[in-house]
Design a protein around this motif. Structure first.
Motif, PDB file in Angstrom:
ATOM      1  N   TRP A   9       9.957  -4.445  16.677  1.00 24.66           N
ATOM      2  CA  TRP A   9       8.763  -4.329  17.366  1.00 24.66           C
ATOM      3  C   TRP A   9       7.972  -2.888  17.055  1.00 24.66           C
ATOM      4  CZ3 TRP A   9       8.054   0.179  20.769  1.00 24.66           C
ATOM      5  CH2 TRP A   9       6.994   0.032  21.820  1.00 24.66           C
ATOM      6  N   LEU A  10       8.941  -1.886  16.476  1.00 25.53           N
ATOM      7  CA  LEU A  10       8.249  -0.652  16.034  1.00 25.53           C
ATOM      8  C   LEU A  10       7.415  -0.756  14.796  1.00 25.53           C
ATOM      9  CD1 LEU A  10      11.066   1.959  16.596  1.00 25.53           C
ATOM     10  CD2 LEU A  10       8.883   1.956  17.685  1.00 25.53           C
ATOM     11  N   GLY A  11       8.200  -1.720  13.587  1.00 23.27           N
ATOM     12  CA  GLY A  11       7.609  -1.840  12.440  1.00 23.27           C
ATOM     13  C   GLY A  11       6.513  -2.849  12.833  1.00 23.27           C
ATOM     14  N   ALA A  18      -1.645   0.205  10.566  1.00 20.17           N
ATOM     15  CA  ALA A  18      -2.263   0.519   9.330  1.00 20.17           C
ATOM     16  C   ALA A  18      -2.986  -0.736   8.734  1.00 20.17           C
ATOM     17  CB  ALA A  18      -0.976   0.346   8.459  1.00 20.17           C
ATOM     18  N   GLU A  19      -2.810  -2.025   9.258  1.00 16.84           N
ATOM     19  CA  GLU A  19      -3.685  -3.088   8.921  1.00 16.84           C
ATOM     20  C   GLU A  19      -5.139  -3.007   9.228  1.00 16.84           C
ATOM     21  OE1 GLU A  19      -3.131  -7.851   8.676  1.00 16.84           O
ATOM     22  OE2 GLU A  19      -2.824  -6.841  10.585  1.00 16.84           O
ATOM     23  N   GLU A  20      -5.360  -2.366  10.544  1.00 15.06           N
ATOM     24  CA  GLU A  20      -6.636  -2.254  11.147  1.00 15.06           C
ATOM     25  C   GLU A  20      -7.542  -1.220  10.492  1.00 15.06           C
ATOM     26  OE1 GLU A  20      -8.202  -0.160  15.684  1.00 15.06           O
ATOM     27  OE2 GLU A  20      -6.101  -1.265  15.357  1.00 15.06           O
ATOM     28  N   TYR A  21      -6.720  -0.323   9.840  1.00 15.65           N
ATOM     29  CA  TYR A  21      -7.297   0.948   9.086  1.00 15.65           C
ATOM     30  C   TYR A  21      -7.331   1.038   7.525  1.00 15.65           C
ATOM     31  CZ  TYR A  21      -8.045   3.234  13.757  1.00 15.65           C
ATOM     32  OH  TYR A  21      -8.522   3.382  15.161  1.00 15.65           O
ATOM     33  N   ASN A  22      -6.817  -0.421   7.248  1.00 17.49           N
ATOM     34  CA  ASN A  22      -6.698  -0.579   5.829  1.00 17.49           C
ATOM     35  C   ASN A  22      -6.001   0.324   4.977  1.00 17.49           C
ATOM     36  OD1 ASN A  22      -8.520  -2.866   6.042  1.00 17.49           O
ATOM     37  ND2 ASN A  22     -10.291  -1.655   6.059  1.00 17.49           N
ATOM     38  N   LYS A  23      -4.727   0.598   5.571  1.00 13.73           N
ATOM     39  CA  LYS A  23      -3.758   1.510   4.988  1.00 13.73           C
ATOM     40  C   LYS A  23      -2.492   0.722   4.311  1.00 13.73           C
ATOM     41  CE  LYS A  23      -5.966   5.392   6.178  1.00 13.73           C
ATOM     42  NZ  LYS A  23      -6.753   6.130   5.114  1.00 13.73           N
ATOM     43  N   SER A  24      -1.490   1.270   3.892  1.00 10.04           N
ATOM     44  CA  SER A  24      -0.319   0.487   3.372  1.00 10.04           C
ATOM     45  C   SER A  24       0.595   0.030   4.478  1.00 10.04           C
ATOM     46  CB  SER A  24       0.511   1.493   2.149  1.00 10.04           C
ATOM     47  OG  SER A  24       1.701   0.855   2.195  1.00 10.04           O
ATOM     48  N   TYR A  28       3.829   2.096   6.167  1.00  9.61           N
ATOM     49  CA  TYR A  28       3.626   2.739   7.665  1.00  9.61           C
ATOM     50  C   TYR A  28       4.688   2.008   8.750  1.00  9.61           C
ATOM     51  CZ  TYR A  28       0.115   6.014   6.172  1.00  9.61           C
ATOM     52  OH  TYR A  28      -0.685   6.890   5.487  1.00  9.61           O
ATOM     53  N   ALA A  29       4.878   0.688   8.308  1.00 11.76           N
ATOM     54  CA  ALA A  29       6.019   0.263   9.293  1.00 11.76           C
ATOM     55  C   ALA A  29       7.115   0.826   8.882  1.00 11.76           C
ATOM     56  CB  ALA A  29       5.935  -1.478   8.737  1.00 11.76           C
ATOM     57  N   ILE A  30       7.726   1.059   7.678  1.00 18.02           N
ATOM     58  CA  ILE A  30       8.973   1.609   7.207  1.00 18.02           C
ATOM     59  C   ILE A  30       8.986   3.025   7.643  1.00 18.02           C
ATOM     60  CG2 ILE A  30      10.344   2.513   5.309  1.00 18.02           C
ATOM     61  CD1 ILE A  30       9.548  -0.073   3.907  1.00 18.02           C
ATOM     62  N   LEU A  31       7.827   3.862   7.823  1.00 14.62           N
ATOM     63  CA  LEU A  31       7.590   5.188   8.330  1.00 14.62           C
ATOM     64  C   LEU A  31       8.174   5.167   9.689  1.00 14.62           C
ATOM     65  CD1 LEU A  31       7.019   8.322   7.894  1.00 14.62           C
ATOM     66  CD2 LEU A  31       4.645   7.753   8.366  1.00 14.62           C
ATOM     67  N   GLY A  32       7.470   4.383  10.489  1.00 15.55           N
ATOM     68  CA  GLY A  32       7.842   4.216  11.861  1.00 15.55           C
ATOM     69  C   GLY A  32       9.219   4.035  12.324  1.00 15.55           C
ATOM     70  N   ILE A  33       9.817   3.216  11.556  1.00 16.42           N
ATOM     71  CA  ILE A  33      11.238   2.933  11.790  1.00 16.42           C
ATOM     72  C   ILE A  33      12.194   4.193  11.215  1.00 16.42           C
ATOM     73  CG2 ILE A  33      13.276   1.427  11.007  1.00 16.42           C
ATOM     74  CD1 ILE A  33      11.263  -0.771  10.819  1.00 16.42           C
ATOM     75  N   VAL A  34      11.852   4.871  10.379  1.00 17.47           N
ATOM     76  CA  VAL A  34      12.390   6.279   9.723  1.00 17.47           C
ATOM     77  C   VAL A  34      12.266   7.210  10.749  1.00 17.47           C
ATOM     78  CG1 VAL A  34      12.631   7.979   7.940  1.00 17.47           C
ATOM     79  CG2 VAL A  34      12.506   5.525   7.448  1.00 17.47           C
ATOM     80  N   VAL A  35      11.098   7.423  11.469  1.00 19.80           N
ATOM     81  CA  VAL A  35      10.703   8.260  12.314  1.00 19.80           C
ATOM     82  C   VAL A  35      11.793   8.314  13.487  1.00 19.80           C
ATOM     83  CG1 VAL A  35       8.759   9.278  13.872  1.00 19.80           C
ATOM     84  CG2 VAL A  35       8.528   9.144  11.553  1.00 19.80           C
ATOM     85  N   TYR A  36      11.760   6.943  14.002  1.00 21.78           N
ATOM     86  CA  TYR A  36      12.621   6.551  15.009  1.00 21.78           C
ATOM     87  C   TYR A  36      14.073   7.139  14.872  1.00 21.78           C
ATOM     88  CZ  TYR A  36      15.669   4.076  18.376  1.00 21.78           C
ATOM     89  OH  TYR A  36      16.643   3.811  19.203  1.00 21.78           O
TER      90      TYR A  36
END
Length: 110
Positions: A9-11, A18-24, A28-36
């Motif tokens: 869910w977080l990923g 990130a897809e909405e703003y044309n980023k990686s 950013y999916a991995i960043l969200g999980i790492v921050v959690y």
């Protein structure tokens, strides 16, 4: 099982942002999980130090459940920060230079 659903869910949320703003997306999916996990570990460590100073008993499962909301809060704050930052830097393409200064009635007639 709850952990796998939470990671998915977080990923997915960070991936879509990130897809909405044309980023990686994957970055950013991995960043969200790492921050959690980082926020959860820091909070669990602080809680463990405080509780262990008063008593010697603490269930690891309960510690994980107590740390979960703080990890989610950290992810939520990061998500809102990224969304606000990218939205601010993303130019609005709704208005053309030719339309500046014209009223809405003039724009609707064209």
């Amino acid at each position: 099982m709850l952990g796998l659903i939470l990671i998915y869910w977080l990923g997915k949320k960070f991936y879509k942002l990130a897809e909405e703003y044309n980023k990686s997306q994957w970055g950013y999916a991995i960043l969200g999980i790492v921050v959690y996990y980082a926020v959860s570990i820091v909070f669990a460590t602080v809680t463990l130090i405080i509780i262990e100073s008063f008593s010697n008993t603490l269930n690891d499962y309960i510690l994980g459940l107590v740390a979960m909301p703080f990890g989610l809060l950290g992810c939520y704050l990061l998500y809102k920060y990224l969304e606000k930052n990218w939205d601010y830097k993303n130019p609005k393409n709704d208005i053309l230079i030719d339309q500046i200064g014209k009223s809405e009635e003039e724009l609707e007639t064209k």
